[in-house]
Each structure stands twice: as structure tokens, then as C-alpha cells.
Design an enzyme around this catalytic site. Structure first.
Site, PDB file in Angstrom:
ATOM      1  N   LYS A   1      -4.072   4.974  -6.904  1.00  0.00           N
ATOM      2  CA  LYS A   1      -4.386   3.930  -5.924  1.00  0.00           C
ATOM      3  C   LYS A   1      -5.190   4.481  -4.752  1.00  0.00           C
ATOM      4  O   LYS A   1      -5.525   3.758  -3.833  1.00  0.00           O
ATOM      5  CB  LYS A   1      -3.092   3.313  -5.364  1.00  0.00           C
ATOM      6  CG  LYS A   1      -2.213   2.604  -6.352  1.00  0.00           C
ATOM      7  CD  LYS A   1      -1.077   1.951  -5.531  1.00  0.00           C
ATOM      8  CE  LYS A   1       0.037   1.437  -6.323  1.00  0.00           C
ATOM      9  NZ  LYS A   1       1.127   0.912  -5.476  1.00  0.00           N
TER      10      LYS A   1
ATOM     11  N   LYS B   1      -4.138   5.958  -2.375  1.00  0.00           N
ATOM     12  CA  LYS B   1      -3.366   5.607  -1.168  1.00  0.00           C
ATOM     13  C   LYS B   1      -2.593   6.833  -0.697  1.00  0.00           C
ATOM     14  O   LYS B   1      -1.947   7.505  -1.504  1.00  0.00           O
ATOM     15  CB  LYS B   1      -2.319   4.529  -1.508  1.00  0.00           C
ATOM     16  CG  LYS B   1      -2.726   3.095  -1.274  1.00  0.00           C
ATOM     17  CD  LYS B   1      -1.494   2.170  -1.484  1.00  0.00           C
ATOM     18  CE  LYS B   1      -1.771   0.735  -1.189  1.00  0.00           C
ATOM     19  NZ  LYS B   1      -0.579  -0.119  -1.360  1.00  0.00           N
TER      20      LYS B   1
HETATM   21  N1  C2G Z   1       3.467  -8.088   0.180  1.00  0.00           N
HETATM   22  C1  C2G Z   1       3.659  -9.378   0.685  1.00  0.00           C
HETATM   23  N2  C2G Z   1       3.224  -9.667   1.930  1.00  0.00           N
HETATM   24  C2  C2G Z   1       2.618  -8.718   2.705  1.00  0.00           C
HETATM   25  C3  C2G Z   1       2.435  -7.415   2.203  1.00  0.00           C
HETATM   26  C4  C2G Z   1       2.877  -7.116   0.919  1.00  0.00           C
HETATM   27  O1  C2G Z   1       4.205 -10.251  -0.003  1.00  0.00           O
HETATM   28  N3  C2G Z   1       2.195  -9.068   3.963  1.00  0.00           N
HETATM   29  C5  C2G Z   1       3.927  -7.817  -1.190  1.00  0.00           C
HETATM   30  C6  C2G Z   1       2.782  -7.415  -2.115  1.00  0.00           C
HETATM   31  O2  C2G Z   1       2.105  -8.568  -2.610  1.00  0.00           O
HETATM   32  C7  C2G Z   1       3.530  -6.662  -3.218  1.00  0.00           C
HETATM   33  C8  C2G Z   1       4.702  -6.015  -2.452  1.00  0.00           C
HETATM   34  O3  C2G Z   1       4.814  -6.721  -1.186  1.00  0.00           O
HETATM   35  O4  C2G Z   1       4.041  -7.572  -4.184  1.00  0.00           O
HETATM   36  C9  C2G Z   1       4.480  -4.551  -2.185  1.00  0.00           C
HETATM   37  O5  C2G Z   1       3.244  -4.421  -1.510  1.00  0.00           O
HETATM   38  P1  C2G Z   1       2.515  -2.965  -1.553  1.00  0.00           P
HETATM   39  O6  C2G Z   1       3.482  -1.926  -1.160  1.00  0.00           O
HETATM   40  O7  C2G Z   1       1.213  -3.111  -0.846  1.00  0.00           O
HETATM   41  O8  C2G Z   1       2.275  -2.803  -3.122  1.00  0.00           O
HETATM   42  P2  C2G Z   1       0.885  -2.556  -3.863  1.00  0.00           P
HETATM   43  O9  C2G Z   1       0.171  -1.435  -3.238  1.00  0.00           O
HETATM   44  O10 C2G Z   1       0.234  -3.875  -3.987  1.00  0.00           O
HETATM   45  O11 C2G Z   1       1.388  -1.997  -5.287  1.00  0.00           O
HETATM   46  O12 C2G Z   1       1.759  -1.828  -9.991  1.00  0.00           O
HETATM   47  C10 C2G Z   1       1.727  -2.682  -8.859  1.00  0.00           C
HETATM   48  C11 C2G Z   1       1.524  -1.887  -7.599  1.00  0.00           C
HETATM   49  O13 C2G Z   1       2.452  -0.837  -7.489  1.00  0.00           O
HETATM   50  C12 C2G Z   1       1.617  -2.801  -6.373  1.00  0.00           C
END
Ligand code: C2G
Length: 143
Positions: free
Chosen positions: A45, A47
Site C-alpha cells: 500500500k 503506507k
Molecule cells: N473508514 C471509514 N471512515 C473514515 C475512514 C476510514 O469508514 N473516515 C473505513 C474504511 O473505509 C475502511 C476502514 O475504515 O473500511 C479502515 O480504513 P483504513 O485503515 O484506511 O483501511 P485501508 O487502508 O482502506 O485498508 O484489504 C483492504 C485494506 O486493508 C483496507
């Protein structure tokens, strides 16, 4: 027992994450969170996280909605996870809408995308910490 799974990095845990986890848990009785490892975050990612996997896992395990935290080490582990943990519902925020529909063909799980919480994100928090004068800003709100 209805089992739900969701995936994510969950760095700098915030109320957007909590809103997602709360609603995911409301879809069943047991919520599994597949938490992106530090290696997966960086290699897949691009990240970098503020908190290590262990710290992010500790925070998630303290949340009442979360029943089990497992490592997410690869994009393609979802099908085997859903089968291994006998998951009924796969949940993700709708920034991922459509990306995991294949799971409905490859497994018996329902795929649900929930609305993201607007205005909050780990990226936004990092930006605000570098720009806003938080003390003044906060004080003005409550005085
Ligand atoms: N999320 C949310 N609202 C936000 C931020 C995040 O609903 N303001 C949700 C995202 O949509 C996701 C979850 O919280 O479902 C986790 O977000 P992240 O940690 O950013 O996950 P991400 O990097 O999208 O990784 O294989 C899938 C990946 O691992 C998802």
C-alpha cells in the site's frame, strides 16, 4: 453465530474507524478485523504507519465491537480467510465499493460496503497537526 470480517490499516485510530467497526459488529455477533501488517502496508500500500502493527492491534483489541484481530499480509487472502473463519458477512467502507464483489462468487459470504465517515481520515489528522493551532482552535470552541 453470525460472523463478520473487515480489513484495514486502522492507523491513528479515530471515530471514522470506530463508526465502521460499530456498524460492522451490528451486522452479526462476532467481528474479526484483519489488520494490515507493517510489511503489507509498506510493500503493498506504500503506507507508513505512525503506530506499529502490535500497537494498532492492541488498540483494536480494546474496542468492545472487536472480537478477534488477525494479520492481513496479502491482498488475496480474503477468500481463504472468509472460508477459514466461516464468515457470513464481509464489510468494508464504501471507498472500496465494488472491489470485493468477487467474494460473493467465490464464497457464501455477503459483501457489504458501508458509508465512510466524512471529513475524518488519518491523512487529514496528520495534515491538521502540522497546520492548525490546535490549542487556540480548541479553546475558542469551548470558551
Ligand atoms: N473508514 C471509514 N471512515 C473514515 C475512514 C476510514 O469508514 N473516515 C473505513 C474504511 O473505509 C475502511 C476502514 O475504515 O473500511 C479502515 O480504513 P483504513 O485503515 O484506511 O483501511 P485501508 O487502508 O482502506 O485498508 O484489504 C483492504 C485494506 O486493508 C483496507
Amino acid at each position: 453465530m453470525k460472523r463478520v470480517i473487515t480489513y484495514g490499516t486502522f492507523d491513528m485510530l479515530h471515530y471514522g474507524h470506530i463508526n465502521l467497526l460499530k456498524r460492522a459488529k451490528e451486522m452479526g455477533d462476532y467481528l474479526i478485523v484483519a489488520l494490515s501488517t507493517d510489511e503489507f502496508n509498506w510493500h503493498s500500500k506504500q503506507k507508513k504507519t505512525y503506530f506499529s502493527y502490535e500497537k494498532r492491534k492492541q488498540l483494536l483489541e480494546a474496542i468492545r465491537y472487536v472480537d478477534l484481530v488477525i494479520p492481513e499480509e496479502a491482498w488475496d487472502q480474503k477468500t481463504s480467510d472468509v472460508k477459514l473463519y466461516k464468515v457470513d458477512t464481509f464489510v468494508m467502507g464504501d471507498d472500496w465499493a465494488g472491489q470485493f464483489d468477487f467474494l460473493q462468487d467465490e464464497t457464501d459470504a455477503e459483501v457489504v460496503y458501508l458509508a465512510r465517515t466524512p471529513e475524518i481520515s488519518t491523512t487529514q489528522i496528520k495534515k491538521d497537526l502540522n497546520t492548525k493551532d490546535l490549542t487556540t482552535d480548541h479553546k475558542s470552541k469551548t470558551d
